[in-house]
Design a protein around this motif. Structure first.
Motif, PDB file in Angstrom:
ATOM      1  N   PHE A 183       0.835  -1.206   0.000  1.00 33.10           N
ATOM      2  CA  PHE A 183       0.000   0.000   0.000  1.00 33.10           C
ATOM      3  C   PHE A 183       0.868   1.254   0.000  1.00 33.10           C
ATOM      4  O   PHE A 183       1.848   1.344   0.728  1.00 33.10           O
ATOM      5  N   GLY A 184       0.451   2.254  -0.817  1.00 29.33           N
ATOM      6  CA  GLY A 184       1.089   3.564  -0.739  1.00 29.33           C
ATOM      7  C   GLY A 184       1.638   4.067  -2.050  1.00 29.33           C
ATOM      8  O   GLY A 184       2.790   3.812  -2.391  1.00 29.33           O
TER       9      GLY A 184
ATOM     10  N   THR B 161      -2.586   8.592   2.788  1.00 30.59           N
ATOM     11  CA  THR B 161      -1.162   8.764   2.442  1.00 30.59           C
ATOM     12  C   THR B 161      -0.906  10.237   2.114  1.00 30.59           C
ATOM     13  O   THR B 161       0.091  10.819   2.555  1.00 30.59           O
TER      14      THR B 161
ATOM     15  N   ASP C 269       8.482   5.388  10.599  1.00 30.00           N
ATOM     16  CA  ASP C 269       7.280   5.215   9.773  1.00 30.00           C
ATOM     17  C   ASP C 269       6.680   3.880  10.194  1.00 30.00           C
ATOM     18  O   ASP C 269       7.185   2.820   9.820  1.00 30.00           O
ATOM     19  N   PHE C 270       5.617   3.953  10.999  1.00 25.12           N
ATOM     20  CA  PHE C 270       5.031   2.726  11.560  1.00 25.12           C
ATOM     21  C   PHE C 270       3.916   2.259  10.626  1.00 25.12           C
ATOM     22  O   PHE C 270       2.917   2.946  10.455  1.00 25.12           O
ATOM     23  N   GLY C 271       4.092   1.091  10.003  1.00 19.51           N
ATOM     24  CA  GLY C 271       3.165   0.630   8.959  1.00 19.51           C
ATOM     25  C   GLY C 271       3.617   1.219   7.637  1.00 19.51           C
ATOM     26  O   GLY C 271       2.893   1.959   6.988  1.00 19.51           O
ATOM     27  N   CYS C 272       4.862   0.874   7.235  1.00 17.56           N
ATOM     28  CA  CYS C 272       5.504   1.627   6.141  1.00 17.56           C
ATOM     29  C   CYS C 272       4.979   1.263   4.756  1.00 17.56           C
ATOM     30  O   CYS C 272       5.167   2.026   3.807  1.00 17.56           O
ATOM     31  N   GLY C 273       4.328   0.103   4.579  1.00 14.71           N
ATOM     32  CA  GLY C 273       3.774  -0.260   3.265  1.00 14.71           C
ATOM     33  C   GLY C 273       4.837  -0.207   2.187  1.00 14.71           C
ATOM     34  O   GLY C 273       5.891  -0.851   2.288  1.00 14.71           O
TER      35      GLY C 273
ATOM     36  N   ILE D 265       6.664   4.730   1.127  1.00 12.20           N
ATOM     37  CA  ILE D 265       6.478   6.072   0.538  1.00 12.20           C
ATOM     38  C   ILE D 265       6.763   7.191   1.551  1.00 12.20           C
ATOM     39  O   ILE D 265       7.441   8.170   1.227  1.00 12.20           O
ATOM     40  N   LEU D 266       6.264   7.037   2.788  1.00 15.75           N
ATOM     41  CA  LEU D 266       6.443   8.114   3.776  1.00 15.75           C
ATOM     42  C   LEU D 266       7.891   8.140   4.264  1.00 15.75           C
ATOM     43  O   LEU D 266       8.475   9.212   4.452  1.00 15.75           O
TER      44      LEU D 266
ATOM     45  N   ASP E 144       6.793  -2.781   9.575  1.00 15.88           N
ATOM     46  CA  ASP E 144       5.521  -3.276   9.009  1.00 15.88           C
ATOM     47  C   ASP E 144       5.362  -4.748   9.360  1.00 15.88           C
ATOM     48  O   ASP E 144       6.349  -5.488   9.438  1.00 15.88           O
ATOM     49  N   ILE E 145       4.091  -5.166   9.537  1.00 19.58           N
ATOM     50  CA  ILE E 145       3.819  -6.576   9.856  1.00 19.58           C
ATOM     51  C   ILE E 145       3.873  -7.457   8.610  1.00 19.58           C
ATOM     52  O   ILE E 145       3.860  -8.670   8.720  1.00 19.58           O
ATOM     53  N   ASP E 146       3.913  -6.829   7.438  1.00 21.63           N
ATOM     54  CA  ASP E 146       3.810  -7.571   6.183  1.00 21.63           C
ATOM     55  C   ASP E 146       5.195  -7.615   5.522  1.00 21.63           C
ATOM     56  O   ASP E 146       5.751  -6.571   5.185  1.00 21.63           O
TER      57      ASP E 146
ATOM     58  N   ASN F 219       0.304   5.498   9.458  1.00 21.64           N
ATOM     59  CA  ASN F 219      -0.933   5.480   8.670  1.00 21.64           C
ATOM     60  C   ASN F 219      -1.427   4.034   8.685  1.00 21.64           C
ATOM     61  O   ASN F 219      -1.076   3.255   7.808  1.00 21.64           O
ATOM     62  N   ILE F 220      -2.170   3.681   9.718  1.00 18.72           N
ATOM     63  CA  ILE F 220      -2.617   2.279   9.831  1.00 18.72           C
ATOM     64  C   ILE F 220      -4.148   2.293   9.796  1.00 18.72           C
ATOM     65  O   ILE F 220      -4.717   2.607   8.759  1.00 18.72           O
TER      66      ILE F 220
ATOM     67  N   LEU G 207      -1.933   0.057  19.553  1.00 16.42           N
ATOM     68  CA  LEU G 207      -0.488   0.326  19.536  1.00 16.42           C
ATOM     69  C   LEU G 207      -0.114   1.598  20.297  1.00 16.42           C
ATOM     70  O   LEU G 207       1.070   1.914  20.420  1.00 16.42           O
TER      71      LEU G 207
HETATM   72  C1  LIG Z   1      -2.607   1.964   4.986  1.00 15.89           C
HETATM   73  S1  LIG Z   1      -1.069   1.160   4.814  1.00 15.89           S
HETATM   74  C2  LIG Z   1       0.007   2.574   4.859  1.00 15.89           C
HETATM   75  C3  LIG Z   1       1.211   2.450   3.973  1.00 15.89           C
HETATM   76  C4  LIG Z   1       2.038   3.716   3.844  1.00 15.89           C
HETATM   77  N1  LIG Z   1       2.676   4.068   5.103  1.00 15.89           N
HETATM   78  C5  LIG Z   1       1.168   4.873   3.365  1.00 15.89           C
HETATM   79  O1  LIG Z   1       0.976   5.832   4.118  1.00 15.89           O
HETATM   80  O2  LIG Z   1       0.675   4.819   2.235  1.00 15.89           O
HETATM   81  C6  LIG Z   1      -0.896   0.446   6.409  1.00 15.89           C
HETATM   82  C7  LIG Z   1       0.323  -0.443   6.578  1.00 15.89           C
HETATM   83  O3  LIG Z   1       0.422  -0.761   7.957  1.00 15.89           O
HETATM   84  C8  LIG Z   1       0.783  -2.115   8.103  1.00 15.89           C
HETATM   85  N2  LIG Z   1       0.314  -2.528   9.432  1.00 15.89           N
HETATM   86  C9  LIG Z   1      -0.941  -2.856   9.825  1.00 15.89           C
HETATM   87  N3  LIG Z   1      -0.967  -3.170  11.137  1.00 15.89           N
HETATM   88  C10 LIG Z   1       0.300  -3.021  11.599  1.00 15.89           C
HETATM   89  C11 LIG Z   1       0.928  -3.204  12.873  1.00 15.89           C
HETATM   90  N4  LIG Z   1       0.246  -3.601  13.932  1.00 15.89           N
HETATM   91  N5  LIG Z   1       2.255  -2.972  12.978  1.00 15.89           N
HETATM   92  C12 LIG Z   1       2.973  -2.581  11.901  1.00 15.89           C
HETATM   93  N6  LIG Z   1       2.437  -2.412  10.667  1.00 15.89           N
HETATM   94  C13 LIG Z   1       1.127  -2.613  10.513  1.00 15.89           C
HETATM   95  C14 LIG Z   1       0.115  -2.799   6.930  1.00 15.89           C
HETATM   96  O4  LIG Z   1       0.754  -4.036   6.615  1.00 15.89           O
HETATM   97  C15 LIG Z   1       0.255  -1.755   5.824  1.00 15.89           C
HETATM   98  O5  LIG Z   1       1.423  -1.936   5.065  1.00 15.89           O
END
Ligand SMILES: C[S@@+](CC[C@H](N)C(=O)[O-])C[C@H]1O[C@@H](n2cnc3c(N)ncnc32)[C@H](O)[C@@H]1O
Length: 293
Positions: free
Chosen positions: A137-138, A145, A164-168, A171-172, A188-190, A230-231, A239
């Protein structure tokens, strides 16, 4: 190659079974659409819920005779004789070209641009992040975003440490580095997001400044001047204590992935640790920001 598609309104309880039946009948792909504007937000991890009123779309080669398939489906008790369906010709197009044409460079705030690699950079003197759509994502096209990119652009990130928590796609994180941050940590968890962030960092020549971790591997005492996440509202609340721990006193926080109606609740929750600022909105979405107490 030309195609025809069969569209059928169904209930979510029958959608999977109907998809399997149509694959057995020679369909090459099945997709599902919302049958009545009924958005699904925040499904649980690993769940892919469908809408109560789901439209199933089955794609077939253009020369398929669908009459026997329709006759067969009419024998299904949950559809019945004369069930509602539509057969449509799908125009033969260069889908890749069409998809590429839909992505353009976009400006965020004063200095920052996100540019697909196949487009000319509109302003070479600006802060340009080269980023192609991929599995993570992103791309900047989603309002959450965009809200985070605009926030990063509004800060002086020179020599700052950023998380950047949830970096996808990264991009950020990459934007933060290009805007002057000296060190950025992406979590990121993924694992696909970790891979995508790494590839995008390489393309933007910022690998040195970016560290990437799955949550279980992140350094225990990590703290930064700026944290952006951005989660989604649910995980952001879960969290919150962890996120608060990672921001230095006086450090800056931005949260997005929130629907407008969720923003006040999340803001109140985070005010245990942060002096929260008024929310910013884009379409249905919000961004919160605050300063660590
Ligand atoms: C909406 S995307 C945002 C991606 C990018 N940062 C952006 O702003 O476009 C959310 C991301 O957060 C990750 N995510 C979801 N839950 C999470 C967690 N508990 N800890 C870390 N990453 C998490 C997802 O795998 C996904 O890649």
């Amino acid at each position: 190659m030309a195609w025809i598609q069969l569209r059928i309104h169904t209930h979510r309880d029958h959608a999977d079974m109907l998809g399997d039946l149509l694959m057995d009948q020679g369909s090459v792909s099945i997709t599902y659409e919302d049958g009545q504007d009924e958005p699904i937000f925040e499904p649980k991890l690993g769940e892919t819920p469908l809408w109560q009123d789901t439209i199933l779309i089955a794609l077939f080669d253009a020369d398929t005779d669908l009459a026997p398939t329709i006759e067969f489906l009419e024998t299904m008790p949950f559809l019945g004789k004369g069930f509602t369906h539509k057969i449509e010709q799908v125009e033969d197009k260069d889908w890749v070209r069409e998809w590429m044409d839909s992505f353009h460079p976009i400006q965020f705030g004063q200095r920052l641009w996100i540019c697909p690699s196949w487009r000319e950079i509109p302003d070479p003197a600006a802060v340009n992040v080269i980023l192609d759509p991929g599995l993570a994502f992103g791309t900047g096209t989603h309002p959450t975003t965009a809200l985070c990119l605009e926030w990063l652009d509004s800060l002086d990130l020179t020599d700052q440490e950023v998380i950047d928590f949830g970096c996808g796609s990264g991009i950020l994180a990459i934007a933060a580095i290009k805007l002057g941050a000296k060190k950025v940590t992406g979590v990121d968890i993924d694992y696909q997001a970790i891979d995508a962030s790494k590839a995008n960092a390489e393309r933007n020549n910022v690998v040195e400044q970016l560290s990437l971790y799955l949550p279980e591997n992140q350094p225990a005492n990590l703290q930064a001047d700026v944290l952006v996440a951005n989660i989604l509202a649910g995980p952001l609340k879960e969290l919150a204590p962890l996120i608060a721990e990672k921001v230095k006193t006086g450090g800056k926080l931005a949260l997005s992935g929130l629907l407008q109606e969720q923003a006040q609740d999340v803001s109140d929750f985070y005010s245990q640790w942060f002096d929260m600022e008024p929310a910013c909105h884009k379409e249905d979405w919000s961004r919160l920001s605050g300063i660590r107490k």
